[in-house]
Design a protein around this motif. Structure first.
Motif, mmCIF file in Angstrom:
data_model
loop_
_atom_site.group_PDB
_atom_site.id
_atom_site.type_symbol
_atom_site.label_atom_id
_atom_site.label_comp_id
_atom_site.label_asym_id
_atom_site.label_seq_id
_atom_site.Cartn_x
_atom_site.Cartn_y
_atom_site.Cartn_z
ATOM 1 N N ASP A 70 -8.131 14.748 -8.581
ATOM 2 C CA ASP A 70 -7.666 15.613 -7.511
ATOM 3 C C ASP A 70 -7.326 14.795 -6.267
ATOM 4 O O ASP A 70 -7.427 13.568 -6.266
ATOM 5 N N ARG A 71 -6.956 15.492 -5.228
ATOM 6 C CA ARG A 71 -6.524 14.855 -3.979
ATOM 7 C C ARG A 71 -7.600 13.940 -3.392
ATOM 8 O O ARG A 71 -7.322 12.799 -3.022
ATOM 9 N N ASN A 72 -8.826 14.442 -3.298
ATOM 10 C CA ASN A 72 -9.906 13.650 -2.704
ATOM 11 C C ASN A 72 -10.203 12.388 -3.506
ATOM 12 O O ASN A 72 -10.431 11.315 -2.945
ATOM 13 N N GLU A 73 -10.211 12.529 -4.823
ATOM 14 C CA GLU A 73 -10.456 11.365 -5.672
ATOM 15 C C GLU A 73 -9.290 10.369 -5.569
ATOM 16 O O GLU A 73 -9.511 9.150 -5.563
ATOM 17 N N PHE A 74 -8.062 10.882 -5.470
ATOM 18 C CA PHE A 74 -6.917 9.988 -5.281
ATOM 19 C C PHE A 74 -7.078 9.174 -3.997
ATOM 20 O O PHE A 74 -6.925 7.954 -4.007
ATOM 21 N N ALA A 76 -9.772 8.458 -2.196
ATOM 22 C CA ALA A 76 -10.891 7.505 -2.279
ATOM 23 C C ALA A 76 -10.542 6.314 -3.180
ATOM 24 O O ALA A 76 -10.776 5.158 -2.809
ATOM 25 N N ASN A 77 -9.970 6.585 -4.339
ATOM 26 C CA ASN A 77 -9.643 5.507 -5.285
ATOM 27 C C ASN A 77 -8.491 4.636 -4.784
ATOM 28 O O ASN A 77 -8.494 3.427 -4.998
ATOM 29 N N PHE A 78 -7.518 5.249 -4.112
ATOM 30 C CA PHE A 78 -6.390 4.479 -3.599
ATOM 31 C C PHE A 78 -6.838 3.569 -2.449
ATOM 32 O O PHE A 78 -6.394 2.426 -2.348
ATOM 33 N N ILE A 79 -7.730 4.069 -1.609
ATOM 34 C CA ILE A 79 -8.290 3.232 -0.535
ATOM 35 C C ILE A 79 -9.030 2.043 -1.140
ATOM 36 O O ILE A 79 -8.872 0.911 -0.688
ATOM 37 N N SER A 80 -9.815 2.275 -2.184
ATOM 38 C CA SER A 80 -10.523 1.175 -2.857
ATOM 39 C C SER A 80 -9.535 0.168 -3.445
ATOM 40 O O SER A 80 -9.737 -1.041 -3.341
ATOM 41 N N PHE A 81 -8.471 0.662 -4.065
ATOM 42 C CA PHE A 81 -7.438 -0.203 -4.628
ATOM 43 C C PHE A 81 -6.810 -1.064 -3.530
ATOM 44 O O PHE A 81 -6.632 -2.275 -3.689
ATOM 45 N N ILE A 82 -6.494 -0.436 -2.399
ATOM 46 C CA ILE A 82 -5.891 -1.156 -1.274
ATOM 47 C C ILE A 82 -6.855 -2.199 -0.722
ATOM 48 O O ILE A 82 -6.448 -3.322 -0.402
ATOM 49 N N ASP A 83 -8.128 -1.848 -0.619
ATOM 50 C CA ASP A 83 -9.132 -2.813 -0.141
ATOM 51 C C ASP A 83 -9.155 -4.067 -1.021
ATOM 52 O O ASP A 83 -9.260 -5.189 -0.513
ATOM 53 N N ILE A 84 -9.060 -3.880 -2.318
ATOM 54 C CA ILE A 84 -9.039 -5.015 -3.249
ATOM 55 C C ILE A 84 -7.796 -5.862 -3.008
ATOM 56 O O ILE A 84 -7.872 -7.092 -2.950
ATOM 57 N N ARG A 85 -6.640 -5.220 -2.867
ATOM 58 C CA ARG A 85 -5.392 -5.957 -2.615
ATOM 59 C C ARG A 85 -5.452 -6.730 -1.290
ATOM 60 O O ARG A 85 -4.982 -7.862 -1.216
ATOM 61 N N ILE A 86 -6.043 -6.134 -0.258
ATOM 62 C CA ILE A 86 -6.173 -6.819 1.035
ATOM 63 C C ILE A 86 -7.063 -8.044 0.873
ATOM 64 O O ILE A 86 -6.749 -9.122 1.393
#
Length: 138
Positions: A70-74, A76-86
């Motif tokens: 859902d939206r909330n999980e997207f 949260a998970n996208f922020i985590s993905f971005i943190d890894i890329r940073i």
């Protein structure tokens, strides 16, 4: 003559963003433009055994996928993905700095190193823009 059904070509990055945006009511197109994140595919996947359904985003030139319900999980998970890329960009920047300081007279393409610095800086800036936008959407 057999009826041949033509498979639709893979969706474009823009089509995937539009579908994702309309599905989750999230807008971050401005921040996504010219960022290092490029969507490759957007799927709805059903676990046949548990019958759970999830959405999955595949990224171009990445080994990672983003799975969410859902939206909330997207978000949260996208922020985590971005943190890894940073973090990866930061590590690459450190490696580049160390390479330059250790080169001690070894010839290397200064223009290429400069362009890599620029790419890292711009990529990090764009990822932080997307991250901040998503945090504000929570």
């Amino acid at each position: 003559m057999k009826n041949q059904t033509k498979l639709k070509d893979k969706p474009t990055h823009e089509e995937i963003y539009e579908k994702l945006s309309s599905l989750l009511n999230i807008k971050f197109k401005v921040q996504l433009k010219d960022s290092p994140i490029v969507f490759e595919n957007f799927l709805q996947v059903k676990d046949v055994v548990s019958e759970n359904e999830n959405y999955v985003i595949l990224f171009r030139s990445e080994k990672e996928i983003l799975k969410f319900k859902d939206r909330n999980e997207f978000i949260a998970n996208f922020i985590s993905f971005i943190d890894i890329r940073i973090r990866e960009f930061n590590e690459e920047f450190e490696d580049l700095q160390n390479f330059e300081s250790r080169s001690m007279g070894i010839k290397y393409d200064e223009n290429e190193v400069y362009m890599r610095h620029e790419s890292i800086g711009h990529g990090t800036f764009k990822l932080n823009q997307i991250r901040n936008k998503l945090i504000n959407l929570k």
